[in-house]
Design an enzyme around this catalytic site. Structure first.
Site, mmCIF file in Angstrom:
data_model
loop_
_atom_site.group_PDB
_atom_site.id
_atom_site.type_symbol
_atom_site.label_atom_id
_atom_site.label_comp_id
_atom_site.label_asym_id
_atom_site.label_seq_id
_atom_site.Cartn_x
_atom_site.Cartn_y
_atom_site.Cartn_z
ATOM 1 N N ASP A 187 0.933 -1.098 -0.029
ATOM 2 C CA ASP A 187 0.090 -0.119 -0.029
ATOM 3 C C ASP A 187 0.795 1.213 -0.020
ATOM 4 O O ASP A 187 2.053 1.137 0.121
ATOM 5 C CB ASP A 187 -0.967 -0.017 1.127
ATOM 6 N N ASP A 197 0.511 3.725 2.417
ATOM 7 C CA ASP A 197 0.118 4.316 3.421
ATOM 8 C C ASP A 197 -0.916 5.421 3.331
ATOM 9 O O ASP A 197 -1.983 5.227 2.912
ATOM 10 C CB ASP A 197 1.492 4.936 4.278
HETATM 11 N N1 LIG Z 1 0.963 1.523 5.638
HETATM 12 C C1 LIG Z 1 1.568 0.473 6.733
HETATM 13 N N2 LIG Z 1 1.647 1.082 7.950
HETATM 14 C C2 LIG Z 1 2.200 -0.032 8.722
HETATM 15 N N3 LIG Z 1 2.272 -1.191 8.540
HETATM 16 C C3 LIG Z 1 2.037 -1.629 7.364
HETATM 17 N N4 LIG Z 1 2.285 -3.046 6.911
HETATM 18 C C4 LIG Z 1 1.779 -2.993 5.766
HETATM 19 N N5 LIG Z 1 1.371 -1.582 5.614
HETATM 20 C C5 LIG Z 1 1.797 -0.858 6.443
#
Ligand SMILES: Nc1ncnc2[nH]cnc12
Ligand SMILES: CSC[C@H]1O[C@H](OP(=O)(O)O)[C@H](O)[C@@H]1O
Length: 295
Positions: free
Chosen positions: A212, A214
């Site tokens: 992703d 974030d």
């Molecule tokens: N955006 C994110 N923040 C923290 N841990 C994660 N694990 C996978 N994506 C994450």
């Protein structure tokens, strides 16, 4: 079966390792209590390995509750010298897109609630964490990736993993702040895991799977757990193939890592001067350095 020299810690979405044969489920006792789950020992491509699901096979442990010390102590008891962590991460960089792979070379530790060391209680050691991820193991992963010649996704060599406490994801302000610090990817688990591995003289590297963006990127859906696990699972087969190739490469020559002698220059308290209970608790970690110092 020979004792395994390689440990694989599977994170979110990777709860078992495909292709393990002669599987044995081990429940080891540690001075830090039980591990996240049973240790799954078996052969991967003919090489003895042990697999551990970091959050448990049913994913019931939040990052702050993962028993990192028990996990690393148990792996050390089994004779593990290399740990490959497979982790879901968010991207903090434009060039690292979901489904890309990253081999980070640095950490920023923002965790607050986790026991971070095996030392204390009359035993002092200060390991170096200047290079917290083993360069030898990282290079082996990079070579294994080249062997596979998989052009469907990119592998980024290098990057800084910022480890947050969780379990909530970051605020948007925090996400921008981590970017401004120079962090490349974000997760919740690799610290103190990597530090404890170093204290246990285990070479440690992370295969980070970007799941992703974030929450910093304009016009992009913010991370959800569902999104992260679904994207991890899209890449799980690829990760398992790569891990198998890494294992085969390691078994060709069992390369020496600077991590394997980390305590030589770090251990301050002579084992004989430690309280007996502490010495017993740390026995698997201290055996090599104690022998080097003449018992
Ligand atoms: N955006 C994110 N923040 C923290 N841990 C994660 N694990 C996978 N994506 C994450
Ligand atoms: C389910 S998304 C958040 C979760 O995923 C990562 O775990 P792991 O490193 O074990 O793959 C992240 O650190 C969070 O724990």
């Amino acid at each position: 079966m020979e004792s395994p020299r390689i440990g694989i810690i599977g994170g979110s979405g990777l709860y078992r390792m495909e292709g393990l044969t002669e599987l044995q489920e081990l429940h080891l006792d540690t001075p830090y209590g039980p591990c996240s789950d049973a240790l799954m020992q078996g052969l991967l491509g003919g090489v003895p390995v042990v697999f551990l699901a970091r959050h448990g096979r049913s994913h019931h442990l939040i990052p702050s509750q993962v028993p990192f010390r028990a996990n690393l102590h148990a792996l050390k008891q089994l004779g593990v010298q290399y740990v490959l962590s497979v982790s879901a991460v968010g991207s903090l960089r434009e060039e690292m897109a979901p489904l890309d792979l990253v081999l980070p070379d640095q950490f920023i530790d923002m965790t607050r609630l986790r026991p971070g060391s095996f030392f204390g209680d009359g035993a002092v050691a200060h390991v170096s964490l200047a290079d917290p991820l083993c360069p030898v193991l990282r290079q082996t992963v990079a070579q294994a990736w080249a062997d596979l010649n998989d052009s469907a996704v990119r592998l980024h060599e290098g990057g800084t993993y910022v480890c947050i406490e969780g379990p909530a994801f970051s605020t948007r302000a925090e996400s921008h702040w981590y970017r401004s610090m120079g962090a490349s990817i974000i997760g919740m688990t690799n610290m103190p895991e990597a530090r404890l591995a170093r204290e246990a003289e285990i070479a440690y590297a992370t295969l980070a799977l970007v799941t992703d963006w974030d929450c910093w990127r304009a016009n992009q859906a913010c991370v959800t757990a569902e999104m992260a696990i679904a994207n991890l699972q899209q890449n799980a087969q690829r990760a398992q193939t790569l891990v198998t190739q890494v294992v085969k490469r390691l078994a060709q020559r069992w390369p020496a890592s600077p991590a394997h002698t980390a305590l030589s220059s770090a251990l301050v308290t002579p084992p004989a001067a430690m309280p007996e209970a502490t010495r017993a608790r740390l026995a698997p970690l201290l055996a090599r350095v104690a022998a080097e110092r003449g018992g």
